[in-house]
Design a protein around this motif. Sequence first.
Motif, short mmCIF file in Angstrom:
data_model
loop_
_atom_site.label_atom_id
_atom_site.label_comp_id
_atom_site.label_asym_id
_atom_site.label_seq_id
_atom_site.Cartn_x
_atom_site.Cartn_y
_atom_site.Cartn_z
N LEU B 872 121.01 2.62 -20.20
CA LEU B 872 120.10 1.46 -20.27
C LEU B 872 120.71 0.19 -19.68
N TYR B 873 122.00 -0.02 -19.92
CA TYR B 873 122.60 -1.30 -19.55
C TYR B 873 123.84 -1.03 -18.71
N LEU B 886 121.82 4.47 -24.49
CA LEU B 886 120.85 4.33 -25.57
C LEU B 886 121.51 4.55 -26.93
N MET B 887 122.30 5.62 -27.05
CA MET B 887 122.85 5.92 -28.37
C MET B 887 124.30 6.37 -28.34
N LYS B 888 124.92 6.36 -27.17
CA LYS B 888 126.29 6.86 -27.10
C LYS B 888 127.29 5.79 -26.69
N ALA B 911 128.99 6.47 -32.23
CA ALA B 911 127.58 6.63 -31.92
C ALA B 911 126.88 5.28 -32.04
N TRP B 913 124.19 2.61 -30.90
CA TRP B 913 122.95 2.47 -30.11
C TRP B 913 123.01 1.09 -29.47
N MET B 914 123.13 1.06 -28.17
CA MET B 914 123.45 -0.20 -27.50
C MET B 914 122.20 -1.06 -27.26
N SER B 915 122.44 -2.36 -27.22
CA SER B 915 121.36 -3.25 -26.80
C SER B 915 121.80 -4.18 -25.67
N ASN B 930 122.48 -1.81 -32.03
CA ASN B 930 121.23 -1.81 -32.74
C ASN B 930 121.27 -2.39 -34.16
N PHE B 932 122.79 -4.97 -35.19
CA PHE B 932 123.12 -6.41 -35.12
C PHE B 932 124.63 -6.67 -35.11
N ASN B 965 119.85 -9.27 -26.71
CA ASN B 965 119.18 -8.59 -25.61
C ASN B 965 119.93 -8.71 -24.30
#
Lengths: 433, 1089
Positions: B872-873, B886-888, B911, B913-915, B930, B932, B965
């Motif tokens: 994602l990023y 996403l989650m790794k 594990a 979950w990245m933002s 995820n 915070f 974000n």
Amino acid sequence: MWKEIGKRESGELRPSLFCSRIRSSRAASLQLSNHKEIVSAHRGSVNSLQVDLTEGRYLLSGGADASVAVYDIQNSTHCEERGLVAKHKSIFVIDKQHEHGHKYAISSAIWYPIDTGLFVTGSYDHYINVWDTNTTQVVMNFKTPGKVYRTAMSSLATSHMLIAAGTEDVQVRLCDIASGAFAHTLSGHRDGVMSVEWSTSSEWVLLTGGSDGAIRFWDIRRAGCFSVLDQSNSQLGRRPPFLDHSAMNKASTSKSSAAGQSSSVKARGLQRKAANGNGSKQSTIGRVRSQVKGSMKPRLHPGLLSSQDRATAHYGAVIGLKMTGDGMYLLSAGSDSRLRLWDIESGCNTLVNFETVRLQTTKPLQLSLTQDSALVFVPCMATAKAFDVWSGKTRLTLRGHYENMNCCWFNAQDQDALSRKGQAALDEDNWSD
Amino acid sequence: MSVWNYVVTAHKPTNVTHSCVGNFTGPQELNLIVAKCTRIEIHLLTAQGLQPMLDVPIYGRIATLELFRPHGETQDLLFIATERYKFCVLQWDAEAAEVITRAMGDVSDRIGRPTDNGQIGIIDPDCRLIGLHLYDGLFKVIPFDNKGQLKEAFNIRLEELQVLDIKFLYGCPKPTIVVLYQDNKDARHVKSYEVVLKDKDFLEASLSQNNLDNGADLLIPVPQPLCGVLIIGEETIVYVNASTFKAIPIRPSITRAYGRVDADGSRYLLGDHNGLLHLLVITHDKEKVTGLKIELLGETSIASTISYLDNAVVYVGSSYGDSQLVKLNLQPDAKGSYVEVVERYVNLGPIVDFCVVDLERQGQGQVVTCSGAYKDGSLRIVRNGIGINEQASVELQGIKGMWSLRSSTDDPFDTFLVVSFISETRILAMNIEDELEETEIEGFCPQVQTLFCHDAVYNQLVQVTSSSVRLVSSISREMLDEWHAQSGFSINVATANLTQVLVATGGGHLVYLEIGDRKLTEVKHAQLEFDISCLDINPIGENPNYSHLAAVGMWTDISVRIFSLPDLNLITKEHLGGEIIPRSVLLCSFEGISYLLCALGDGHLLNFLLSMNTGELTDRKKVSLGTQPITLRTFTSKNTTHVFAASDRPTVIYSSNKKLLYSNVNLKEVSHMCPFNTAAFPDSLAIAKEGELTIGTIDDIQKLHIRSIPLGEHARRICHQEQSRTFAICSLKYNPSSTEDSEMHFIRLLDDQTFDFISTYPLDQYEYGCSILSCSFSDDSNVYYCVGTAYVMPEENEPTKGRILVFIVEDGKLQLIAEKETKGAVYSLNAFNGKLLAAINQKIQLYKWMLRDDGSRELQSECGHHGHILALYVQTRGDFIVVGDLMKSISLLIYKHEEGAIEERARDYNANWMSAVEILDDDIYLGAENNFNLFTVRKNSDGATDEERGRLEVVGEYHLGEFVNRFRHGSLVMRLPDSDVGQIPTVIFGTVNGVIGVIASLPSDQYVFLDKLQTNLRRVIKGVGGLSHEQWRSFYNEKKTVDAKNFLDGDLIESFLDLSRSKMDEIAKAMSVPAEELMKRVEELTRLH
């Protein structure tokens, strides 16, 4: 997916809800992975599988050929077919040649829950071995009087290091790694014990399922079992009517005196017993410690009437147990080819009708649940089926094995499911979406 | 950058999550209490509007906020529960004007699945118990005893698994809850239970309703005498009580918030997802409900909370747009709306994306955010410091001083601007065409430099030159009187107010004159031991025309002295220390507190509290504003007095909450400033800077400035292109009028000055803009905008098709140059070694920019890397690629030039979950996840084994409490090369709640020092509600909770400056560092944002 990410970005979708939605949609779209292959080191069937609980990286498998192997499921050893298929070979294998290796089939292989430095194997050769992963040496072993069917360690435990072992023998043994001796024997089952499972809500509570069809609950600090599940008790979803309810509660609150015990127990009868489970369970969920001192447990055990004690959860042996992550429900599989969902607080059979399955009956089965407890994976002969836990409907049928399956494992971290075949494994399959 | 990071909030959360109204601060006072995720604000409702009383941080994300009044209390208590399962009950202490904790505790259970639909916290209307729904299947009860104290909590089993809402019913003899839930077949029902406290169990109660509207997800309990409950659905509203059932259909809408209007519960305000405000009326005949009526009132921001205050004034709190105070009128306006917006409260949330730009090219970053959602989407330009809006400017070299004068004493506006040069004085005035024009005042001496000018009483003006003081009539403009300095001693410095003049001549002579009608009188003369460097007699006492005190700065002994007037007796002498002489002193008063400000020749400023009675100077503080000598001047903006410090880093000094604050002005170097309030340019300032005289107005005095550009659509991605001076955004427009939720997606080009749309490229149906980048390619000098898209088909779980579009800006238009189809959503685009790196679903793909035979260009795939769940990023640095999955968690890839391949180098096996991810330096990468949290990982290139090298080591962990974000390198403040903080690299982040924060990498020694300070502060500053700061900042997810490490909470550290002196000393003692030194170091840090 993009929509969900967008909603999470704008704060419309709570991050926790985002996770659970993605998880369940990934779990719902599990397929046999074409990109990942775990090369089995076993020359017989695989009886047990577990991915470590700390990193979700190392897979432990125990085979019928008395061998146990560890795989790295995140980093592949090599790739085949132009890099498309990542192969995962075992990091090490311990087989019969090893000086302390098991002689007969390994029925159970589990990781030490705190780290990957230790693992525990149980075998039909009557031994339970505790291994040091780094040196692959046995650091401790326990001799049991019969074939070992299942071993279990509590992932919650902070004050004990007990391996619960279900064997051919009627007694469940607790092996203490700290001392190297049997800490307890739990008597109650009338036949061998095929499945053992620690509670996910209290480190003291152990669940066992026997070949006698009974599922028993034990508080390991007390003598005897405190609850037996009864398949005919199915009054879930009804709060007791008002009058009856209060009377019952009066009874249960006033029984702290030893004298009043038997009478109150009698008054309770079958249904009451369920309510009792309710009371004790509730506090287990809330404040484990304070609840322990309560008057409920001791009252339960001696008064457990013989009729209750004889209650069965399945016709035939209980071959698999799995508790949901929140400790409120229990799934059991029996050699009667039934799956049952139990409400633990009340001890009720919820009567969820799991669509007909055919289970293989001779060996213990390993069930697994998704993280949100929405799907249960059950090895059903040559397929793994995923059932909706609440409705019992078949959501997925995972085909990929040619022989009967014994065990499956759902890796919560990556939403991969692993399953192992019965006889003469060719290779093991990794399921992912 | 380093592993030692300092996290500080530059812009507080503004997303309003909860609000309630009650008598919190006093039995007769009506308060509005607003929760903004991690802060609460208490306002008092007054005739003038909402008056803020308190704004405090909460060490937790607020999950529920409720006011309640136990029996026997005269005012309300506040119940707060946080998302990490802490709760507290707060009470207002009127004497100390602060909140005190009545009760607090932990309601977490070790086992239990947290509810998907968010935590619910409710209080029985008769105050018998507090109910919490935190975990699926459990309802936690905290009972009250007879005295209103809380007793031990217990759980009751709730069989309904998917609970949507729970409320307490009114008017029940036993506390009764009503539960809205969804069953396994996705049907929704309502059930009610009586809570039997004695048995710690439920009893089924009579109210229930099956098979409700499929969109039902809000319950409103109706107070006595009607009782019962309203069930708000998407298409119907239902009223149910034990005996009655009433329903009305509504236009399809999702109700997000409600507010009760009347105490008897017969009218409610409902706010929906389109920002429409409805009034729901329960018609009733005495206690019998006869029906429901609903009426559209008008449009507001999309409401997340609605609180009816009083007299038809309603507070609408919003998560997606600005919060508003609205008035409901009895009569509709021309557009048929009953809603009139009285006030808006800025909300930046949700910040979905942002970019850091320097539009004015002054070396100071500004943040342009994509804020808001749906119809309230906007761009916000956030910059630090105060802006000057230039209105006129003249080229003038060598200005030595400036003063404005009025044409008569009573004139509210200034007429003349006296500009002094080294050997002349010129006078400018506004002419009829509102132009500045040179004019003359006959009585002034124009051939010499003016040292000081001021208006005086009786329509007179005062001019001080090096030889004399002249009194001139402002009407006839003739000289009325003149006072000559003693021969041989020229006047060096002078100051004056309406009635007094104080001049200092060589040899340490201080002469005090008073201004009479047409007459200057020498009242007192004093001989000091040294020469005088600066003077001030600004009247800050009760008499606005006359000062009793004079401040004098001295050469040689480097002191500042306070003299009494008129007798010139020395009252106080304060040695400044050091070798730098004071260059400017100023007596001033902010919020009723008197200060003496003293600016030194090296850009430092000292401030003292000044006692008006005794002339004593106390509470000395020193700050550094710049490096050049400072000139201090007061000015007035919006009826408040502020001080302008002109230097190489001009600063405005103001006061807020009785604390002096410094805000830099977005100008490079200012030598002189004077207020110039003319009829044509009210509230303006005249500013002399490098060869130029500027007239301009000043922004509101506050630290961060936010300009809103409403778009009416939701901007999702933004990027800036320096070369074409444009912004490009990916946006989507909702079309609420059509029945299906139709969305249109665009790529829009905006001018970076006016923010007008100058070009638009519509995307296909179902095509979403996912990423945008401005970049150039190797062997092509043009700069392009690259846009990554995804086709989101309704039936597909994950996009399987997308595009990369390459645009060039020509004549202000977006021209599509090339496009490339991809096999999934293009989540991220990065410029990489003159090529384009795209993250497409599970894959990282590298494209090169190829020249075709016909001269056109195309993107050609070069190589890729598989092995992510969803990439994602992505951030890049040199040949390294950092991927946030996403989650790794985070993984590190490297591009190998020789082989033309991308390989994985290392990864973090947790594990997470990245933002968002960002590269801090070659070895350290920052991630937000995820739950915070923030964390940093380090590349372990020196590891002994492959296994070690292949693992990214977690080096820092911290609970931010905000959903990040985006990270971007950059800074909100002007970077001065010579200051310490100028060297500290920073990363800016934007969050869902509208927080803009700064992460600064500190050197090790500073980190150790501040860590010690933080530990000490934790002991002294207690969290509201007794919540622990240490626990709050500990890294927390489903699997683990660990103490924060290698991150510091800048908000806590900077709150050191708000402490009372005694507490500061306490901490200074514990740290064995002088309080002054601590203050200086913390003040330095505040310069980071």
